[in-house]
Write a protein that holds these residues in place. Structure first.
Motif, mmCIF file in Angstrom:
data_model
loop_
_atom_site.group_PDB
_atom_site.id
_atom_site.type_symbol
_atom_site.label_atom_id
_atom_site.label_comp_id
_atom_site.label_asym_id
_atom_site.label_seq_id
_atom_site.Cartn_x
_atom_site.Cartn_y
_atom_site.Cartn_z
ATOM 1 N N GLU A 1 45.148 41.509 -45.239
ATOM 2 C CA GLU A 1 44.143 41.345 -46.301
ATOM 3 C C GLU A 1 44.356 42.312 -47.464
ATOM 4 O OE1 GLU A 1 42.247 38.843 -46.617
ATOM 5 O OE2 GLU A 1 42.518 38.013 -44.621
ATOM 6 N N MET A 2 45.603 42.785 -47.630
ATOM 7 C CA MET A 2 45.979 43.596 -48.788
ATOM 8 C C MET A 2 46.850 42.731 -49.688
ATOM 9 S SD MET A 2 47.123 47.345 -47.380
ATOM 10 C CE MET A 2 48.543 46.773 -46.452
ATOM 11 N N ARG A 3 46.581 42.766 -50.980
ATOM 12 C CA ARG A 3 47.391 41.996 -51.929
ATOM 13 C C ARG A 3 47.675 42.842 -53.161
ATOM 14 N NH1 ARG A 3 47.366 39.011 -48.273
ATOM 15 N NH2 ARG A 3 46.805 36.848 -48.080
ATOM 16 N N TRP A 4 48.955 42.888 -53.547
ATOM 17 C CA TRP A 4 49.318 43.471 -54.839
ATOM 18 C C TRP A 4 49.859 42.360 -55.708
ATOM 19 C CZ3 TRP A 4 54.235 46.287 -56.632
ATOM 20 C CH2 TRP A 4 54.042 46.762 -57.934
ATOM 21 N N GLU A 5 49.160 42.102 -56.788
ATOM 22 C CA GLU A 5 49.575 41.101 -57.757
ATOM 23 C C GLU A 5 50.228 41.839 -58.913
ATOM 24 O OE1 GLU A 5 46.049 38.901 -58.743
ATOM 25 O OE2 GLU A 5 45.677 38.370 -56.648
ATOM 26 N N LEU B 1 41.851 44.528 -51.718
ATOM 27 C CA LEU B 1 41.627 44.582 -50.270
ATOM 28 C C LEU B 1 40.354 43.820 -49.956
ATOM 29 C CD1 LEU B 1 41.983 48.436 -49.677
ATOM 30 C CD2 LEU B 1 43.618 46.710 -48.987
ATOM 31 N N LEU B 2 40.398 42.990 -48.926
ATOM 32 C CA LEU B 2 39.193 42.360 -48.408
ATOM 33 C C LEU B 2 38.762 43.179 -47.199
ATOM 34 C CD1 LEU B 2 37.103 40.105 -48.546
ATOM 35 C CD2 LEU B 2 38.589 38.763 -47.027
ATOM 36 N N LEU C 1 35.103 43.026 -51.502
ATOM 37 C CA LEU C 1 36.382 43.016 -52.187
ATOM 38 C C LEU C 1 36.509 44.317 -52.974
ATOM 39 C CD1 LEU C 1 38.779 41.119 -52.533
ATOM 40 C CD2 LEU C 1 37.647 40.178 -54.543
ATOM 41 N N LEU C 2 37.523 45.103 -52.646
ATOM 42 C CA LEU C 2 37.839 46.339 -53.368
ATOM 43 C C LEU C 2 39.059 46.040 -54.224
ATOM 44 C CD1 LEU C 2 37.299 49.422 -53.771
ATOM 45 C CD2 LEU C 2 38.983 49.800 -51.954
#
Length: 158
Positions: free
Chosen positions: A40-44, A52-53, A78-79
């Motif tokens: 649940e970590m995403r770097w766009e 982060l969710l 959502l952070l």
């Protein structure tokens, strides 16, 4: 058992922003002991955004829950960290898709001209270091609160 509601906790969903280190301390205190799957970590990178969710413990409601003998709650939040130029991690095995991480602290190390690093300190000596052009962090609750599975408030052996 049905999920708790925001109305029962006497609180509205959180939607906070941080543009200064002091602001970020508030978000850090509200996200302490949040847990999330490593998935649940995403770097766009193209949007300069890291998200982060989290399954966040509702610290803002914990005193009222204890006083009323009501269950402690968590909520999905959502952070989002904006203006991210790069992301580095230490002690985080992102190849283990089943790992659950626990967020202990969110802090800011200022650099020159508004730049700096957002540090996400994790339990077990893990840390994420996000190089940012400027500090811009948001925390937003995205689900209704639910009863904390452990039934307890997180502790740190105080």
């Amino acid at each position: 058992m049905a999920d708790a509601t925001f109305e029962e906790g006497g609180e509205a969903p959180l939607n906070l922003g941080a543009l200064t280190g002091e602001d970020l301390q508030v978000i850090s205190s509200l996200t302490q002991d949040a847990v999330f799957p490593v998935t649940e970590m995403r770097w766009e990178a193209k949007r300069f955004r890291f998200a982060l969710l989290l399954n966040r413990f509702r610290w803002e409601d914990s005193d009222a829950a204890k006083a009323r003998g009501r269950a402690y709650e968590r909520v999905q939040s959502l952070l989002v960290i904006d203006n991210v130029l790069s992301v580095a991690s230490q002690g985080v095995d992102r190849s283990d898709r089943d790992i659950i991480l626990s967020l202990l602290d969110v802090s800011f190390e200022p650099g020159e001209d508004g730049t700096g690093h957002v540090l996400l300190t994790l339990a077990g000596d893990g840390v994420m270091r996000l190089s940012v052009e400027a500090l811009g962090v948001t925390l937003r609750d995205v689900t209704r609160p639910y009863q904390a599975p452990s039934g307890k408030a997180p502790g740190h052996g105080d």
